[in-house]
Design an enzyme around this catalytic site. Structure first.
Site, mmCIF file in Angstrom:
data_model
loop_
_atom_site.group_PDB
_atom_site.id
_atom_site.type_symbol
_atom_site.label_atom_id
_atom_site.label_comp_id
_atom_site.label_asym_id
_atom_site.label_seq_id
_atom_site.Cartn_x
_atom_site.Cartn_y
_atom_site.Cartn_z
ATOM 1 C CG ASP A 52 0.205 -3.547 7.945
ATOM 2 O OD1 ASP A 52 1.136 -4.044 7.295
ATOM 3 O OD2 ASP A 52 0.397 -2.812 8.940
ATOM 4 C CB SER A 53 1.779 -5.051 2.492
ATOM 5 O OG SER A 53 1.492 -6.429 2.586
ATOM 6 C CG ASP A 91 0.649 -7.211 9.550
ATOM 7 O OD1 ASP A 91 1.401 -7.571 10.484
ATOM 8 O OD2 ASP A 91 1.067 -6.954 8.403
ATOM 9 C CE LYS A 121 3.957 -9.114 10.026
ATOM 10 N NZ LYS A 121 4.118 -7.663 10.001
ATOM 11 C CD GLU A 123 4.553 -2.640 11.467
ATOM 12 O OE1 GLU A 123 4.848 -1.453 11.698
ATOM 13 O OE2 GLU A 123 4.188 -3.046 10.344
ATOM 14 C CD GLU A 190 9.584 -4.405 6.177
ATOM 15 O OE1 GLU A 190 8.678 -4.802 6.929
ATOM 16 O OE2 GLU A 190 9.371 -3.735 5.152
HETATM 17 O O1 KIV Z 1 2.474 -6.239 5.669
HETATM 18 C C1 KIV Z 1 3.352 -6.964 5.194
HETATM 19 O O2 KIV Z 1 3.283 -7.431 4.055
HETATM 20 C C2 KIV Z 1 4.520 -7.256 6.027
HETATM 21 C C3 KIV Z 1 5.688 -7.914 5.371
HETATM 22 C C4 KIV Z 1 6.435 -6.954 4.561
HETATM 23 C C5 KIV Z 1 6.560 -8.606 6.352
HETATM 24 O O3 KIV Z 1 4.525 -6.939 7.176
#
Ligand code: KIV
Length: 272
Positions: A52-53, A91, A121, A123, A190
């Site tokens: 989600d980055s 994510d 994924k 969190e 992280e």
């Molecule tokens: O969203 C992302 O890129 C991440 C990484 C920083 C692990 O969760």
């Protein structure tokens, strides 16, 4: 020269656990589009994270919170079309799994069905236990994410290292053990102290993939645009830049502009 202990035609969640058992470190990078995913997969990366980055890197938002489930599905399906070998993890975006387990499962199913990705994924630990259980019960592999969890940035207040104090470190270890017990196939840690990350990696049998978590874990992940040096404003200690693509691209763009203006492009051979 390959440093792989075993050649894999296709990486699965099982391959990652096997890598941990064999002492082979796991490589993971982000991708959000077809072209980047094709290059990253072709280079032999083990795991591609459609993170989600993308909210920051692709859309220019300040945090990961605004990206939507539909946008994540768009990015994930572009990546999946390019990938031949890597395991694709996507994510679940903020707001798509925190409110209740049924919604979490619906969101995970949409990602798997509409993008063709291999896993998701999320969190958090204990607080989202029921959602993780539901998703796993539906046969969807889940990767956990603890430590600095960017979807909670407004609770943390800053992007500084997490779990430096004993109480938070203990909770993190408990959450990691819980995620393993629930059946998660791997865990991202992280920005936590290296000693704590190593302790977690030794305490659980699923692979721990670190970002800013030192070398004592089972693998490493970076945001591709950061490690290529395309982004400029982000300088955390853990980030190793393998290229300075920002400069390279700027100079290519400048050369192109200059060639167009001076009519050096196109030449006789570059036309029909
Ligand atoms: O969203 C992302 O890129 C991440 C990484 C920083 C692990 O969760």
């Amino acid at each position: 020269m390959s440093l792989a202990k075993k050649e894999y035609k296709r990486i699965t969640t099982k391959s990652l656990v096997e890598m941990k058992t064999n002492g082979e470190k796991i490589s993971m990078l982000t991708a959000y589009d077809y072209t980047m995913a094709k290059i990253v997969d072709g280079a032999g990366i083990d795991v591609i994270l459609v993170g989600d980055s993308a909210s920051n890197v692709m859309a220019g938002h300040e945090t990961t919170l605004p990206i939507t489930l539909n946008e994540m599905i768009y990015h994930a399906s572009s990546v999946v079309r390019a990938v031949e070998r890597s395991l694709v993890v996507v994510d679940l975006p903020f707001g798509s799994y925190q409110s209740d387990p049924k919604e979490a499962l619906r969101s995970a199913i949409r990602i798997m069905k509409e993008s063709g990705a291999h896993s998701i994924k999320v969190e958090g630990g204990k607080k989202i236990k029921e959602s993780i259980k539901r998703i796993l019960n539906a046969g969807i592999p889940v990767m956990g994410h603890l430590g600095l969890t960017p979807q909670s940035i407004y609770k943390f207040g800053t992007y500084t290292v997490r779990a430096k104090e004993e109480e938070e470190a203990e909770q993190l270890l408990k959450d990691a053990v819980l995620l393993e017990k629930l059946g998660c196939f791997a865990l991202v840690l992280e920005k936590v102290p290296a000693a704590l990350a190593e302790k977690v990696a030794k305490a659980i049998s699923i692979p721990v993939i670190g970002i800013g978590a030192g070398g004592g874990v089972d693998g490493q992940v970076l945001v591709t645009h950061d490690m290529l040096g395309m982004t400029q404003e982000f300088h955390p200690r853990f980030l190793r830049r393998y290229l300075d693509l920002h400069s390279e691209m700027t100079s290519a763009f400048k050369n192109y502009i200059s060639d167009v203006k001076s009519q050096l492009f196109p030449n006789d051979k570059e036309q029909y």
